[in-house]
Design an enzyme around this catalytic site. Structure first.
Site, PDB file in Angstrom:
ATOM      1  N   LYS A  91     -36.119 -11.216  70.202  1.00  0.00           N
ATOM      2  CA  LYS A  91     -36.503 -12.690  69.632  1.00  0.00           C
ATOM      3  C   LYS A  91     -36.805 -12.704  68.282  1.00  0.00           C
ATOM      4  O   LYS A  91     -36.315 -13.732  67.460  1.00  0.00           O
ATOM      5  CB  LYS A  91     -37.201 -13.440  70.715  1.00  0.00           C
ATOM      6  CG  LYS A  91     -38.656 -13.208  70.316  1.00  0.00           C
ATOM      7  CD  LYS A  91     -39.723 -13.867  71.107  1.00  0.00           C
ATOM      8  CE  LYS A  91     -41.136 -13.414  71.106  1.00  0.00           C
ATOM      9  NZ  LYS A  91     -41.616 -13.407  69.738  1.00  0.00           N
ATOM     10  N   THR A  92     -37.531 -12.024  67.834  1.00  0.00           N
ATOM     11  CA  THR A  92     -37.872 -11.759  66.384  1.00  0.00           C
ATOM     12  C   THR A  92     -36.845 -11.556  65.520  1.00  0.00           C
ATOM     13  O   THR A  92     -36.749 -12.007  64.470  1.00  0.00           O
ATOM     14  CB  THR A  92     -38.923 -10.635  66.131  1.00  0.00           C
ATOM     15  OG1 THR A  92     -40.146 -10.625  67.168  1.00  0.00           O
ATOM     16  CG2 THR A  92     -39.647 -10.634  64.874  1.00  0.00           C
ATOM     17  N   ASP A 121     -42.134 -19.764  67.012  1.00  0.00           N
ATOM     18  CA  ASP A 121     -42.231 -18.382  67.765  1.00  0.00           C
ATOM     19  C   ASP A 121     -43.071 -18.779  68.931  1.00  0.00           C
ATOM     20  O   ASP A 121     -44.127 -19.666  68.937  1.00  0.00           O
ATOM     21  CB  ASP A 121     -42.451 -17.354  66.988  1.00  0.00           C
ATOM     22  CG  ASP A 121     -42.440 -15.915  67.685  1.00  0.00           C
ATOM     23  OD1 ASP A 121     -41.640 -15.945  68.575  1.00  0.00           O
ATOM     24  OD2 ASP A 121     -43.096 -15.012  67.159  1.00  0.00           O
ATOM     25  N   GLU A 122     -43.062 -18.033  69.931  1.00  0.00           N
ATOM     26  CA  GLU A 122     -43.800 -18.055  71.268  1.00  0.00           C
ATOM     27  C   GLU A 122     -44.215 -19.446  71.526  1.00  0.00           C
ATOM     28  O   GLU A 122     -45.412 -19.838  71.811  1.00  0.00           O
ATOM     29  CB  GLU A 122     -45.226 -17.354  70.946  1.00  0.00           C
ATOM     30  CG  GLU A 122     -45.117 -15.868  70.309  1.00  0.00           C
ATOM     31  CD  GLU A 122     -44.791 -14.832  71.643  1.00  0.00           C
ATOM     32  OE1 GLU A 122     -44.628 -15.563  72.735  1.00  0.00           O
ATOM     33  OE2 GLU A 122     -44.548 -13.551  71.429  1.00  0.00           O
ATOM     34  N   GLN A 180     -43.354 -15.928  80.454  1.00  0.00           N
ATOM     35  CA  GLN A 180     -44.500 -15.143  79.674  1.00  0.00           C
ATOM     36  C   GLN A 180     -45.505 -16.005  79.417  1.00  0.00           C
ATOM     37  O   GLN A 180     -46.222 -15.817  78.510  1.00  0.00           O
ATOM     38  CB  GLN A 180     -43.996 -14.252  78.774  1.00  0.00           C
ATOM     39  CG  GLN A 180     -43.107 -13.234  79.036  1.00  0.00           C
ATOM     40  CD  GLN A 180     -42.728 -12.079  77.845  1.00  0.00           C
ATOM     41  OE1 GLN A 180     -43.292 -11.627  77.337  1.00  0.00           O
ATOM     42  NE2 GLN A 180     -41.462 -12.495  77.451  1.00  0.00           N
ATOM     43  N   ARG A 206     -43.248  -4.621  79.867  1.00  0.00           N
ATOM     44  CA  ARG A 206     -43.859  -3.866  78.714  1.00  0.00           C
ATOM     45  C   ARG A 206     -43.281  -2.384  78.868  1.00  0.00           C
ATOM     46  O   ARG A 206     -43.216  -1.448  77.837  1.00  0.00           O
ATOM     47  CB  ARG A 206     -45.529  -3.439  78.742  1.00  0.00           C
ATOM     48  CG  ARG A 206     -46.132  -4.665  78.427  1.00  0.00           C
ATOM     49  CD  ARG A 206     -45.956  -5.786  77.717  1.00  0.00           C
ATOM     50  NE  ARG A 206     -44.936  -6.634  77.993  1.00  0.00           N
ATOM     51  CZ  ARG A 206     -44.001  -7.343  77.107  1.00  0.00           C
ATOM     52  NH1 ARG A 206     -44.180  -7.186  75.939  1.00  0.00           N
ATOM     53  NH2 ARG A 206     -43.417  -8.416  77.935  1.00  0.00           N
TER      54      ARG A 206
END
Length: 662
Positions: free
Chosen positions: A30-31, A213-214, A244, A595
């Site tokens: 995503k980044t 973002d997020e 998330q 993770r």
């Protein structure tokens, strides 16, 4: 620019026909999508960098994006682009327009410790638990855009009525200090834009394309700010993952994904489902687990990293056995696979679970780091200097005034400060302003009054210089005038004083470099400092095992993950009873699983000590939701589950060990 991306990533970057929601699964790049879209808007779509903004939640994420965009674009093209946190954007808006709301430009920003002191004074010195509870409730009211008046009319219990009354007095105190807390940095820009359409129009014309973002972590207030800035053009890309969303306790609302659909009927949704992080078995466990949650959009993560190892679930006799076995298995795995300590993470639901693992790591001489260590700004010597900077920026900041005038001491004791505070209270003015009033001269001994005025005049001189001169000479003269180094060595043991002075010089060096790079005066830097977490920029890469809460691990990845204490009452947490709370705990488990890159080890205890008593524990219900073919049990193995290792697997492991030893 788009050639190296997968089809979904390309679509997310090139879509500009209206509002866009990018549902970015864990590890789906995503980044990279956000960074590439920022570059695409400037290089291919003709946007000026000044008209593009990317908003995220941490300084670390903003810094990473800034660096990556700078590498994609020529430096001149990247300069002027707004890439910052929600709070930093709010501060930028208020720095220009706070006057419309009756604040001066150089308002103070109060951190948790500052607001805790105010609440403590208003409540009459309660215990820390009461202070934290009040802070949390007030913060959630602000995030939900609930005013003190609305809070007072909503509450039902007597305890909540007291906090609603406290909320009103707390806001009055902040206003008197010309100060804002972190929640105000979002709430007040929303107030500003609703009251002053001309200010909103100015900012809408400045920020012509928004990337958020997020997005799943936004609260109601942040959503309103985003929606107001996006305006009727709705040139907006929101990037997030509803699976998330783990911050409901601090006001984050998964309803904001539904709000996007409601407020923007023409919303385009793009799913990023290809995972570049984990093996397929880890992803299958994550996918099957999260399918038990009610969702607006289904995602199915997949990977080209191959099937990978089975997820290992270990049942320990008790917490001591769990800690010992986890560390020994970690060391055996490291020896066998020739990995680094930094490839491993031990993740847990609550901080108190780390103690046993730390003891075992120390016993085995294994280097480790613990997330959520002391922030650089929590060191007393840094708080001392920040108090001076805050006071220079805003003389009405009473907490900063008290700290600065007493550190180092200047012959001004508590009795002088009490008289000053009493007088300032009757006049409803700040301590700094009260010091200059002629009535104070009659109330204080001549020497104390002279010391008081000398200090205040010095602050005025520094304020005059801080707005127009470069940082370095102003800070040099400030440090020389207060003689802080000598005071440190007079007040502390030599080694302690040296450490503290080293922190001070690091801090001053950082301010000077940052102010030069951003072309900011010391006054402008003071507000920036309130939002910076220096710990993020000071972290050094070390070869050490990471110990972290699941919340703090979000956004990170590790070669090999040990999730510990995965039992009922821990994960899900014992206070999680309602269906939506259980779903949030399941998302937390999902975050932990995703993770892991190459191997995932999960453990729980058969019994756990609570005080002096032993309590039987039950494996978390979430373990039953993992795919049976992808997990392998060990320890106190449940009946009918698979053995720990097959014969072939055991022979292969033995062969690898022989080869290594050979």
């Amino acid at each position: 620019m788009l050639a190296t991306l997968n089809p979904a990533q390309r679509e997310a970057i090139s879509y500009l026909d209206g509002p866009l929601l990018v549902l970015a699964g864990a590890g789906s790049g995503k980044t990279r999508v956000i960074v590439q879209k920022l570059a695409y808007l400037v290089e291919k779509c003709g946007y000026s960098p000044n008209n593009v903004a990317a908003i995220t939640f941490t300084n670390k994420a903003a810094n990473e994006m800034r660096d990556r965009v700078g590498k994609l674009l020529a430096a001149k093209d990247a300069k002027g682009m707004t890439i910052c946190t929600f709070h930093a954007l709010g501060m930028q808006i208020l720095r220009e327009d706070a006057g419309l709301l009756g604040y001066k430009k150089q308002f103070s920003i109060f951190d948790t410790a500052d607001t805790g002191k105010i609440i403590s004074e208003l409540l009459g010195a309660p215990d820390k638990k009461d202070i934290r509870l009040a802070q949390s409730i007030i913060s959630n009211w602000k995030s939900g855009f609930i005013s003190p008046e609305q809070a007072a009319s909503m509450v039902e219990t007597e305890a909540d009525q007291r906090i609603a009354l406290l909320y009103s007095r707390y806001q009055e105190t902040l206003r008197a200090y010309q100060a804002m807390d972190f929640d105000d940095l979002i709430r007040l820009p929303v107030d500003l834009f609703k009251q002053f359409p001309e200010a909103l129009l100015r900012w809408q014309q400045r920020l012509r394309y928004l990337l958020v973002d997020e997005y799943q972590d936004t609260n109601i207030c942040q959503y309103q700010l985003m929606k107001l800035l996006a305006g009727p053009r709705a040139a907006l890309t929101a990037v997030g993952d509803d699976d998330q969303s783990i911050y409901a306790w601090r006001g984050a609302s998964t309803a904001n994904i539904q709000n996007l659909q409601t407020d923007y009927p023409n919303l385009k949704v793009v799913k990023l489902e290809q995972n570049y992080r984990s093996s397929q078995r880890i992803l299958q466990s994550a996918n099957l687990l999260i399918k038990n949650n009610t969702k607006l959009f289904d995602k199915n993560l997949w990977s080209e990293h191959g099937l990978g190892d089975q997820v290992r679930i270990f049942a320990a006799k008790d917490e001591e056995h769990e800690a010992e076995s986890v560390i020994l298995r970690l060391l055996a795995h490291k020896f066998e696979h020739r990995t680094h300590f930094s490839d491993y993470a031990i993740l847990y639901r609550s901080n108190h679970l780390s103690r046993g693992f730390e003891e075992q790591l120390r016993a085995q001489n294994v280097p480790y780091t613990v997330s959520g260590g002391t922030s650089f700004f929590e060191h007393a010597e840094i708080k001392d200097l920040v108090a001076y900077l805050r006071l220079i920026a805003n003389p009405d900041d009473d907490p900063a005034f008290i700290r600065a005038i007493t550190t180092p001491r200047r012959g001004i004791g508590n009795s002088t400060l009490e008289k000053l505070a009493t007088y300032a209270g009757t006049r409803n003015i700040s301590l700094f302003e009260a010091a200059f009033e002629s009535a104070m001269e009659q109330q204080l001994p001549a020497r104390q009054h002279e010391e008081l005025l000398t200090f205040c005049k010095f602050i005025n001189r520094m304020q005059e210089r801080a707005g127009k001169e470069e940082c370095t000479p102003v800070l040099t003269d400030l440090m020389s005038a207060i003689d802080y180094e000598a005071w440190l060595f007079d007040s502390h043991e030599p080694r302690q004083a040296e450490n503290k002075w080293s922190n001070v010089t690091d801090f001053i060096g950082w301010i000077n470099r940052k102010s030069a790079a951003d072309e900011k005066s010391l006054l402008a830097m003071t507000q920036t400092i309130a939002l910076m977490n220096l710990l993020e920029s000071r972290e050094e890469e070390t070869d050490a095992v990471s110990l972290s809460t699941l919340h703090a691990a979000k956004g990170l990845e590790y070669g090999h993950v040990f999730m510990v204490g995965v039992e009922e009452g821990v994960l899900p947490h014992e206070r999680s009873e309602a269906p939506e709370q259980i779903e949030e705990e399941r998302r937390l488990m999902y975050v932990g699983i995703t993770r892991a890159q190459r191997s995932l080890h999960i453990s729980y205890c058969i019994k756990r000590r609570r005080g002096k008593e032993w309590q039987n524990c039950e494996a978390s219900r979430f373990l039953k939701e993992l795919p049976a073919d992808d997990v392998i049990f060990a320890g106190a193995v449940p009946a009918g589950s698979a053995p720990e290792v097959s014969k072939d697997e055991g022979m292969a492991k033995l062969a690898r060990l022989k080869a290594m030893l050979g």
